[in-house]
Design an enzyme around this catalytic site. Structure first.
Site, PDB file in Angstrom:
ATOM      1  N   ASP A  86      30.377  89.224  59.899  1.00  0.00           N
ATOM      2  CA  ASP A  86      31.479  88.707  59.093  1.00  0.00           C
ATOM      3  C   ASP A  86      32.450  89.871  58.899  1.00  0.00           C
ATOM      4  O   ASP A  86      32.022  91.013  58.668  1.00  0.00           O
ATOM      5  CB  ASP A  86      30.993  88.272  57.706  1.00  0.00           C
ATOM      6  CG  ASP A  86      30.281  86.935  57.713  1.00  0.00           C
ATOM      7  OD1 ASP A  86      30.012  86.393  58.805  1.00  0.00           O
ATOM      8  OD2 ASP A  86      29.977  86.436  56.610  1.00  0.00           O
ATOM      9  N   HIS A 142      24.440  91.033  64.071  1.00  0.00           N
ATOM     10  CA  HIS A 142      23.698  90.167  64.985  1.00  0.00           C
ATOM     11  C   HIS A 142      24.179  90.360  66.423  1.00  0.00           C
ATOM     12  O   HIS A 142      25.269  90.874  66.659  1.00  0.00           O
ATOM     13  CB  HIS A 142      23.866  88.702  64.567  1.00  0.00           C
ATOM     14  CG  HIS A 142      23.336  88.413  63.200  1.00  0.00           C
ATOM     15  ND1 HIS A 142      22.149  87.751  62.974  1.00  0.00           N
ATOM     16  CD2 HIS A 142      23.839  88.698  61.966  1.00  0.00           C
ATOM     17  CE1 HIS A 142      21.940  87.638  61.680  1.00  0.00           C
ATOM     18  NE2 HIS A 142      22.955  88.208  61.040  1.00  0.00           N
ATOM     19  N   SER A 226      31.391  98.760  56.690  1.00  0.00           N
ATOM     20  CA  SER A 226      31.700  99.672  57.774  1.00  0.00           C
ATOM     21  C   SER A 226      32.337  98.922  58.935  1.00  0.00           C
ATOM     22  O   SER A 226      33.023  97.929  58.725  1.00  0.00           O
ATOM     23  CB  SER A 226      30.446 100.418  58.223  1.00  0.00           C
ATOM     24  OG  SER A 226      30.793 101.501  59.056  1.00  0.00           O
TER      25      SER A 226
END
Length: 261
Positions: A86, A142, A226
């Site tokens: 995200d 992911h 980050s």
């Protein structure tokens, strides 16, 4: 006001001592008291979180939260490449002939970022995209595709902020910060996933150790907001047009491009 304070605490520091204290606080049980306020300040969707906010042991624990199964839709098409996180896809483009790429107008060296000569040669004149995670975002990383892991390595020791001040005062923060790099092979095409640490603490934690991986599998997580950089071989990927426009908010699992035939 609270949102600005939280953002200031988590993003605007070059002081190693301050960051150590922040890390200790965020990992301590006392920090669990600020979780409800933090969640409200950043308008975090608590309905999709795997467990209730009261069950997290610390703010750091909340940062690495897992989501309920099915919270993110992932394309089943083998050709689709999905966002690993995200965040905001801030830039996408071509790696130049001199093996460099640009982020916020600042040149970054592919050699400095990847380190290994074989990987630098492989991705020269390829494509890249940059995904920035803010404190409010889901912090787990992911896999963008199905494939075989062909390499894992770590580089760098110190981590500058990766926000606007980090780019202004730091030297190639995405290429020099502490980073964990995973190289994947999908069919005969390679992609490098560079997980870049932020602040003065090395905040990237791997969780995947197998040789093979499926699209959407959990790979790692950040302790703080980050950046992830995806690097593709030349003539291997076609980004969606909206990706090339930059500053695109994406969800983990959202299709950002396709493999070229």
């Amino acid at each position: 006001m609270k949102k600005s304070l939280y953002r200031l605490m988590l993003e605007l520091t070059h002081n190693p001592l301050y960051t150590v204290l922040l890390k200790r606080f965020s990992q301590g049980k006392l920090s669990r008291r600020v979780i409800p306020s933090f969640s409200k300040a950043f308008n975090i969707n608590e309905e999709e979180i795997e467990k209730h906010v009261s069950q997290f042991e610390s703010l750091s624990d909340f940062f690495s939260r897992k989501l309920k199964e099915g919270s993110r839709e992932i394309s089943e098409s083998a050709r689709d490449i999905v966002s690993p996180v995200d965040g905001v896809l801030t830039e996408a483009g071509k790696i130049t002939k001199d093996k460099s790429f640009f982020v916020k107008g600042h040149r970054h060296s592919l050699k400095t970022m990847l380190g290994l000569d074989t990987s630098v040669k492989r991705f020269a004149e390829g494509d890249y995209c940059v995904l920035y995670l803010s404190p409010k975002d889901y912090h787990r990383i992911h896999s963008p595709c199905k494939g075989k892991i062909t390499g894992r390595w770590a580089l760098g020791k110190y981590s500058h902020p990766v926000n606007a001040l980090g780019f202004r005062f730091g030297k190639e923060p995405l290429a020099t910060n502490y980073r964990l790099i995973t190289e994947l092979k999908h069919d005969e095409k390679h992609v490098a996933l560079v997980k870049v640490g932020a602040l003065n603490v090395n905040s990237v934690h791997p969780v995947h150790v197998e040789e093979s991986i499926d699209k959407g599998d959990d790979m790692a997580y950040f302790s703080f907001g980050s950046t992830v950089v995806l690097v593709f071989e030349r003539n291997s990927v076609r980004f969606h047009e909206r990706v090339l426009q930059g500053e695109l908010t994406v969800k983990q699992g959202e299709t950002i491009g396709t493999w070229m035939e």
